[in-house]
Design a protein around this motif. Structure first.
Motif, short mmCIF file in Angstrom:
data_model
loop_
_atom_site.label_atom_id
_atom_site.label_comp_id
_atom_site.label_asym_id
_atom_site.label_seq_id
_atom_site.Cartn_x
_atom_site.Cartn_y
_atom_site.Cartn_z
N VAL A 62 0.83 -1.21 0.00
CA VAL A 62 0.00 0.00 0.00
C VAL A 62 0.86 1.25 0.00
CG1 VAL A 62 -1.66 1.34 1.35
CG2 VAL A 62 -1.96 -1.14 1.09
N GLN A 63 1.91 1.25 0.79
CA GLN A 63 2.78 2.43 0.87
C GLN A 63 3.41 2.74 -0.49
OE1 GLN A 63 5.90 2.20 3.83
NE2 GLN A 63 7.01 3.92 2.97
N VAL A 64 3.94 1.73 -1.16
CA VAL A 64 4.59 1.95 -2.45
C VAL A 64 3.57 2.43 -3.47
CG1 VAL A 64 5.80 0.85 -4.37
CG2 VAL A 64 6.45 0.32 -2.02
N LEU A 65 2.39 1.84 -3.49
CA LEU A 65 1.36 2.26 -4.44
C LEU A 65 0.93 3.70 -4.19
CD1 LEU A 65 -0.81 -0.97 -4.66
CD2 LEU A 65 0.48 0.08 -6.53
N GLU A 66 0.78 4.06 -2.94
CA GLU A 66 0.39 5.45 -2.63
C GLU A 66 1.47 6.42 -3.11
OE1 GLU A 66 -2.44 4.80 1.32
OE2 GLU A 66 -0.31 5.28 1.55
N GLU A 67 2.73 6.03 -2.99
CA GLU A 67 3.81 6.87 -3.48
C GLU A 67 3.78 6.97 -5.00
OE1 GLU A 67 7.24 4.96 -1.92
OE2 GLU A 67 6.96 5.70 0.14
N GLN A 68 3.53 5.86 -5.67
CA GLN A 68 3.52 5.87 -7.13
C GLN A 68 2.36 6.69 -7.69
OE1 GLN A 68 3.62 1.75 -8.32
NE2 GLN A 68 5.77 1.48 -7.76
N TYR A 69 1.25 6.72 -6.98
CA TYR A 69 0.07 7.44 -7.46
C TYR A 69 -0.03 8.87 -6.92
CZ TYR A 69 -2.23 3.65 -9.96
OH TYR A 69 -2.56 2.68 -10.88
N ALA A 70 0.94 9.30 -6.16
CA ALA A 70 0.84 10.59 -5.47
C ALA A 70 0.62 11.76 -6.42
CB ALA A 70 2.10 10.82 -4.63
N GLY A 71 1.25 11.73 -7.59
CA GLY A 71 1.15 12.88 -8.49
C GLY A 71 0.06 12.78 -9.53
N LEU A 72 -0.79 11.77 -9.46
CA LEU A 72 -1.81 11.57 -10.47
C LEU A 72 -3.14 12.17 -10.06
CD1 LEU A 72 -1.12 7.93 -11.69
CD2 LEU A 72 -0.34 10.08 -12.66
N ALA A 73 -3.95 12.50 -11.06
CA ALA A 73 -5.27 13.06 -10.80
C ALA A 73 -6.11 12.05 -10.04
CB ALA A 73 -5.94 13.43 -12.12
N GLY A 74 -7.00 12.57 -9.21
CA GLY A 74 -7.79 11.70 -8.37
C GLY A 74 -8.68 10.74 -9.15
N ALA A 75 -8.76 9.52 -8.69
CA ALA A 75 -9.63 8.51 -9.26
C ALA A 75 -10.18 7.70 -8.09
CB ALA A 75 -8.87 7.62 -10.23
#
Length: 532
Positions: A62-75
């Motif tokens: 979960v931590q890595v995924l949250e980091e990878q998605y941090a700069g993307l538009a909300g979905a």
């Protein structure tokens, strides 16, 4: 856009190996090489095994995924699915692919949609649990010759770059030329401007290929809750240190997989062969094989060399510098994900069948292997040409000459079959054999030779008659040839050559929605014919 769908057996298309068609038929000889069948019962068994098996490091995931998605538009669905992965009753349905530029071939999209459909089906069957579709990005692949090109309008477009190493880590420099080439062809289509905006954001505004791939997949599939996972991460690879040590210093994976393919190879072609060491060294622009020479471990294509103790220390300090090849990649995937099923093509399924012994050795649950669905997209004009020639959907996969032979024999006013004459000739020589056999049995072989010499020219004459008559059907042959060339470019399945971009430019996001709606839960070959 409306489509008429027809489902065909994979075997009927003629484009899939015997191993895959036997696997789909659940042939007994393949049963030792997988854990569960691709069926509702198999999925239930896999779910039970995952629940009872060793736990996954969900906090790191979960931590890595949250980091990878941090700069993307909300979905919202993506965010919810990432959060759900922290719960022990959430499991993944996974597919994987390298970060091919501009999404590569059509099957890139097909396998993702199939994964989404299977995850949704599992939720309907097991409402008390959660199932998340995951695209595992093979961003460490270094095969730029394969990943750095797409086909558009029958032309191969190649990314002109001198970069080396893992493709996912490469910068997007130079892709602007391909972008403008694509723009020139597709921007005039109804949804062309929308498509080009998506491509611009992904490929011209991203620092590297793996980020670009994450962004474009997020734009196309976020509404379905798809999670894109970049496994090139130190926190993930740290979980594989013990396995990597076994591979580097004890050759465990090579030994185990070689035993399997020694048995599997007696009946089927082998898809992937292990090396003595199945790890690459990955640093900056280098991804080189690790090879042992004497007491030294060298990195192919570089001057780097390690002693055993130095290499072990390097692994523990920098696990991100070690990259698994195809033999270890699946084990890596199933170690970091709470996964139930892997959705892959024929080649992927073939090499996964080599790996079950490896999973058993490391006591890691083996996923259900689901052969991804395939599509043949047929525009209305091409189906109309086939129908005018008197053929249907099932005939699309037949050989061009086979179709022409049937058409000529069916529509010609001439007698083109000499089967009666051939039968009469064979009967004549059988009579001669009966006459000569009582006199001298050894003469039968001589009569048989005369029979072959007599019948073969008649068969040749029949072929010449058919060939001559075909010339009167040149218009029909041109139509059939045009259909075959349009739907099977260079003799390949459409999905292995064409790209989703022209279809998106013409139909917009509706093409994704339509493919999703027609994507079966279990692997099937689907012919979609355009209905206006």
């Amino acid at each position: 856009m409306d489509w008429k769908s027809t489902h065909l057996p994979y075997r009927q298309t003629g484009y899939f190996s015997r191993l895959i068609t036997d696997y789909l038929d659940q042939a007994d000889e393949l049963s030792p090489y997988y854990a569960y069948p691709a069926s509702p019962e198999g999925m239930r068994s896999a779910l039970a095994a995952r629940k009872a098996g060793k736990p996954v490091d969900r906090a790191t995931l979960v931590q890595v995924l949250e980091e990878q998605y941090a700069g993307l538009a909300g979905a919202p669905r993506v965010k919810e699915n990432i959060a759900k992965l922290a719960s022990p009753n959430t499991f993944t349905i996974c597919t994987a692919h390298q970060p091919a530029i501009f999404t590569g071939h059509l099957y890139f999209v097909y396998k993702i949609l199939h994964t989404i459909r299977l995850a949704e089906w599992m939720k309907a069957q097991h409402p008390g649990d959660n199932f998340v579709p995951v695209f595992y990005m093979g961003s460490e692949d270094a095969d730029l010759d394969e990943l750095g090109q797409i086909w558009l309008g029958g032309e191969k477009l190649t990314w002109d770059t001198k970069q080396t190493g893992a493709v996912g880590r490469m910068t997007t420099k130079g892709l602007d030329k391909l972008y403008h080439r694509i723009e020139g062809e597709l921007s005039v289509q109804r949804y062309g401007p929308e498509l080009m905006a998506i491509l611009k954001e992904a490929y011209l505004e991203s620092p590297d290929i793996q980020t670009a791939t994450l962004r474009i997949l997020h734009r196309l599939f976020a509404e379905y809750g798809l999670i894109v996972l970049i496994a090139d991460n130190a926190a993930f690879k740290r979980q594989m240190i013990a396995v990597f040590e076994d591979d580097l210093f004890r050759r465990e994976s090579s030994r185990i997989v070689n035993e399997t393919i020694g048995q599997l190879g007696e009946a089927y072609d082998i898809q992937a062969n292990p090396r003595d060491i199945n790890l690459f060294y990955l640093k900056d622009a280098l991804r080189g094989r690790i090879e042992q020479t004497g007491d030294s471990y060298k990195v192919h294509g570089s001057a780097l060399a390690f002693t055993e103790s130095e290499l072990r220390d390097e692994l523990h300090r920098y696990p991100e510098r070690f990259s698994p090849n195809v033999i270890l990649r699946g084990l890596f995937q199933e170690t970091i994900l709470p996964n139930l099923a892997f959705v892959g093509g024929g080649g992927e399924t073939a090499y996964w069948l080599e790996l079950k012994g490896l999973f058993d050795h490391y006591q890691t649950p083996f996923p259900v292997l689901v052969v991804r669905s395939s599509f043949q997209l047929v525009e209305k004009q091409w189906m109309e040409k086939m129908e005018r020639a008197g053929f249907g959907i099932e005939d699309l996969f037949r050989d061009e000459q086979d179709l022409m032979n049937q058409l000529v024999k069916r529509d010609s006013n001439q007698t083109l079959s000499l089967e009666e004459e051939i039968a009469a000739a064979n009967q004549y020589y059988e009579t001669l054999k009966a006459l000569t056999r009582p006199v001298d049995p050894t003469l039968e072989q001589h009569v048989t030779a005369l029979q072959v010499k007599a019948v073969e020219p008649i068969r040749l004459l029949e072929k010449k008659l058919l060939r001559a008559e075909k010339r009167k059907f040149s218009d029909q042959q041109r139509q059939i040839r045009a259909v075959k060339q349009a739907l099977f470019p260079n003799g390949n399945l459409q999905e292995r050559m064409e790209n989703i971009l022209p279809w998106y430019a013409a139909y917009g996001p509706g093409i994704i929605h339509d493919l999703y709606a027609h994507s079966p839960v279990w692997g099937e070959f689907v012919v979609l014919v355009e209905v206006l």
